[in-house]
Design a protein around this motif. Structure first.
Motif, PDB file in Angstrom:
ATOM      1  N   ARG A 152       0.836  -1.207   0.000  1.00  8.75           N
ATOM      2  CA  ARG A 152       0.000   0.000   0.000  1.00  8.75           C
ATOM      3  C   ARG A 152       0.871   1.256   0.000  1.00  8.75           C
ATOM      4  N   ARG A 153       1.989   1.220   0.689  1.00  8.23           N
ATOM      5  CA  ARG A 153       2.900   2.373   0.670  1.00  8.23           C
ATOM      6  C   ARG A 153       3.429   2.601  -0.741  1.00  8.23           C
ATOM      7  N   PHE A 154       3.833   1.528  -1.409  1.00 11.90           N
ATOM      8  CA  PHE A 154       4.412   1.664  -2.739  1.00 11.90           C
ATOM      9  C   PHE A 154       3.376   2.074  -3.781  1.00 11.90           C
ATOM     10  N   THR A 155       2.111   1.709  -3.586  1.00 11.73           N
ATOM     11  CA  THR A 155       1.058   2.024  -4.554  1.00 11.73           C
ATOM     12  C   THR A 155       0.262   3.275  -4.173  1.00 11.73           C
ATOM     13  N   GLY A 156       0.789   4.054  -3.260  1.00 14.17           N
ATOM     14  CA  GLY A 156       0.105   5.277  -2.870  1.00 14.17           C
ATOM     15  C   GLY A 156      -1.177   5.036  -2.104  1.00 14.17           C
ATOM     16  N   GLY A 157      -1.253   3.893  -1.427  1.00 15.96           N
ATOM     17  CA  GLY A 157      -2.392   3.597  -0.569  1.00 15.96           C
ATOM     18  C   GLY A 157      -3.487   2.766  -1.207  1.00 15.96           C
ATOM     19  N   LYS A 158      -3.493   2.650  -2.544  1.00 11.96           N
ATOM     20  CA  LYS A 158      -4.635   1.994  -3.187  1.00 11.96           C
ATOM     21  C   LYS A 158      -4.525   0.480  -3.209  1.00 11.96           C
ATOM     22  N   GLY A 159      -3.335  -0.082  -3.183  1.00 12.32           N
ATOM     23  CA  GLY A 159      -3.166  -1.532  -3.300  1.00 12.32           C
ATOM     24  C   GLY A 159      -2.874  -1.957  -4.724  1.00 12.32           C
ATOM     25  N   ALA A 160      -2.512  -3.219  -4.879  1.00 13.38           N
ATOM     26  CA  ALA A 160      -2.162  -3.768  -6.192  1.00 13.38           C
ATOM     27  C   ALA A 160      -3.403  -4.271  -6.920  1.00 13.38           C
ATOM     28  N   GLU A 161      -3.347  -4.232  -8.247  1.00 11.82           N
ATOM     29  CA  GLU A 161      -4.465  -4.754  -9.040  1.00 11.82           C
ATOM     30  C   GLU A 161      -4.457  -6.280  -9.107  1.00 11.82           C
ATOM     31  N   VAL A 162      -3.269  -6.897  -9.037  1.00 13.97           N
ATOM     32  CA  VAL A 162      -3.152  -8.344  -9.202  1.00 13.97           C
ATOM     33  C   VAL A 162      -2.148  -8.894  -8.186  1.00 13.97           C
ATOM     34  N   ALA A 163      -2.434 -10.089  -7.667  1.00 11.08           N
ATOM     35  CA  ALA A 163      -1.470 -10.854  -6.868  1.00 11.08           C
ATOM     36  C   ALA A 163      -1.303 -12.216  -7.529  1.00 11.08           C
ATOM     37  N   PHE A 164      -0.048 -12.669  -7.620  1.00 10.92           N
ATOM     38  CA  PHE A 164       0.296 -13.929  -8.295  1.00 10.92           C
ATOM     39  C   PHE A 164       1.068 -14.779  -7.292  1.00 10.92           C
ATOM     40  N   ASP A 165       0.451 -15.873  -6.844  1.00 14.64           N
ATOM     41  CA  ASP A 165       0.965 -16.587  -5.676  1.00 14.64           C
ATOM     42  C   ASP A 165       1.167 -18.075  -5.932  1.00 14.64           C
ATOM     43  N   GLY A 166       2.353 -18.576  -5.593  1.00 21.08           N
ATOM     44  CA  GLY A 166       2.625 -19.996  -5.707  1.00 21.08           C
ATOM     45  C   GLY A 166       2.763 -20.677  -4.360  1.00 21.08           C
ATOM     46  N   ILE A 167       2.347 -20.005  -3.287  1.00 22.44           N
ATOM     47  CA  ILE A 167       2.564 -20.524  -1.931  1.00 22.44           C
ATOM     48  C   ILE A 167       1.269 -20.987  -1.273  1.00 22.44           C
ATOM     49  N   GLY A 168       0.231 -20.159  -1.287  1.00 24.63           N
ATOM     50  CA  GLY A 168      -1.042 -20.529  -0.674  1.00 24.63           C
ATOM     51  C   GLY A 168      -1.002 -20.438   0.839  1.00 24.63           C
ATOM     52  N   GLY A 169      -1.740 -21.320   1.516  1.00 30.22           N
ATOM     53  CA  GLY A 169      -1.800 -21.310   2.969  1.00 30.22           C
ATOM     54  C   GLY A 169      -2.439 -20.046   3.515  1.00 30.22           C
ATOM     55  N   PRO A 170      -2.244 -19.767   4.801  1.00 29.34           N
ATOM     56  CA  PRO A 170      -2.837 -18.563   5.405  1.00 29.34           C
ATOM     57  C   PRO A 170      -2.354 -17.269   4.764  1.00 29.34           C
ATOM     58  N   GLY A 171      -1.143 -17.286   4.196  1.00 31.41           N
ATOM     59  CA  GLY A 171      -0.603 -16.076   3.589  1.00 31.41           C
ATOM     60  C   GLY A 171      -1.366 -15.598   2.373  1.00 31.41           C
ATOM     61  N   PHE A 172      -2.186 -16.472   1.787  1.00 32.35           N
ATOM     62  CA  PHE A 172      -2.965 -16.053   0.620  1.00 32.35           C
ATOM     63  C   PHE A 172      -3.951 -14.950   0.995  1.00 32.35           C
ATOM     64  N   ALA A 173      -4.468 -14.997   2.230  1.00 37.66           N
ATOM     65  CA  ALA A 173      -5.379 -13.943   2.692  1.00 37.66           C
ATOM     66  C   ALA A 173      -4.649 -12.610   2.793  1.00 37.66           C
ATOM     67  N   THR A 174      -3.394 -12.639   3.200  1.00 39.99           N
ATOM     68  CA  THR A 174      -2.602 -11.410   3.298  1.00 39.99           C
ATOM     69  C   THR A 174      -2.460 -10.745   1.939  1.00 39.99           C
ATOM     70  N   LEU A 175      -2.246 -11.553   0.912  1.00 40.35           N
ATOM     71  CA  LEU A 175      -2.150 -10.986  -0.433  1.00 40.35           C
ATOM     72  C   LEU A 175      -3.457 -10.321  -0.837  1.00 40.35           C
ATOM     73  N   GLY A 176      -4.574 -10.950  -0.484  1.00 39.02           N
ATOM     74  CA  GLY A 176      -5.877 -10.343  -0.770  1.00 39.02           C
ATOM     75  C   GLY A 176      -6.049  -9.017  -0.052  1.00 39.02           C
TER      76      GLY A 176
END
Length: 333
Positions: free
Chosen positions: A213-237
């Motif tokens: 959010r800091r890098f995107t000026g607060g708005k967040g990223a348009e896409v997340a691309f994840d090969g890990i999954g688990g609980p961390g997938f919610a963090t990407l969301g």
């Protein structure tokens, strides 16, 4: 008329670590209708193969005597009846759209259905070719055809130092998108920046959501691309902009996958083998990879090259150490 013959291949007869891999003589039948026989010059390793060998992939090997391997580059030796796209002497790659317990390409020569073979990019050597298909087809299929990544979009790429991760960074740059890479520690930060990541988040010491959010000026990223999954997938969301898209292509973290409540967002699970089963998709990916290599916008990162089938256990050990960056390739001959 081509008859059956013997060749060397890597097999395993029990689940376990790299030491279960064995080089053995196997009988290779002559190509039947719709089949292509090719001599392997180089093999690209993928994390899925280590999971399969250990019995933790999404499908399990049939033991004893399972084959292994998704990705190889070589030269056609013979074709079966009905094959018109290839002839002896043609440089080719495996399309990684098969059960590698049956058709695994860890061998000196392999026999594949015609639909599991694609032409090698023009003028590209075997080692480079062995490192491109699965990584770039996954990145292209997930980012372009699934997520609809557009110029100017920010995309968070987890496991960014992996073969798929480095391919995703290059794919995003080629599209005019802005890649944000994640990695566990500081060791690979500079390499990822040099590869083209606009920003690197070290997950062991930095807050992914806060940094994105800091890098995107607060708005967040348009896409997340994840090969890990688990609980961390919610963090990407949680790091996505409203209406963003998260694509999950792997499950290295075997814990239950959790979803973010940062709605609205779109979540896709991505299976590259399904897309590469389509002839039209293979044609589009081949054009994307070939033109990217020719123009210099795509250049696979090869972490280390081993030599000979006998080196496969050592190559697997390096892959599981997570100390390398990019693709590991085993060269034959």
């Amino acid at each position: 008329m081509t008859t059956s013959s013997s060749t060397k291949a890597v097999l395993f007869h029990e689940l376990g670590g790299p030491d279960v891999l064995r080089v053995e003589e196997v009988t290779l039948p002559a190509p039947g209708p719709g089949e292509v026989l090719f001599r392997v010059e180089a093999i690209g390793l993928n994390r899925a193969e280590a999971l399969f060998r250990a019995g933790t992939y999404y499908y399990r090997p049939t033991l004893p005597g399972s084959r292994l391997g998704y990705e190889a580059a070589g030269v056609v030796e013979a074709v079966g009846d009905g094959v018109t796209a290839y002839r002896p002497g043609d440089p080719v790659m495996a399309a990684a759209n098969f059960d590698f317990g049956v058709h695994g390409v860890y061998g000196e020569r392999v026999l594949l259905p015609e639909a599991s073979v694609v032409p090698r990019p023009a003028g590209v050597d075997a080692v480079t070719s062995a490192a491109v298909w699965l990584t770039y087809s996954t990145a292209y299929g997930a980012l372009v055809e699934t997520a609809g990544l557009a110029p100017g979009d920010h995309v968070v790429i987890t496991g960014a130092s992996s073969g798929v991760g480095t391919a995703a960074i290059q794919t995003a740059l080629r599209l005019g998108a802005i890649p944000i890479a994640t990695t566990r520690g500081e060791a690979k930060r500079q390499q990822l920046l040099e590869l083209g990541a606009a920003h690197v988040v070290t997950t062991d010491s930095e807050d992914v959501v806060k940094e994105v959010r800091r890098f995107t000026g607060g708005k967040g990223a348009e896409v997340a691309f994840d090969g890990i999954g688990g609980p961390g997938f919610a963090t990407l969301g949680d790091a996505l902009a409203p209406g963003g898209t998260a694509v999950l292509y792997g499950t290295l973290d075997r814990r239950p996958i959790e979803l973010s409540l940062n709605w609205p967002q779109t979540v896709h699970t991505y299976a590259n083998g399904v897309l590469t089963g389509s002839e039209d998709f293979r044609r589009r990916v081949s054009a994307f990879i070939g033109s990217g290599l020719a123009g210099g916008t795509l250049a696979p990162v090869i972490g280390e090259t081993f030599h000979g089938l006998e080196s496969m256990p050592d190559a697997h050990r390096l892959m599981e150490s997570n100390t390398h960056m990019g693709k590991i390739v085993v060269r034959l001959g």
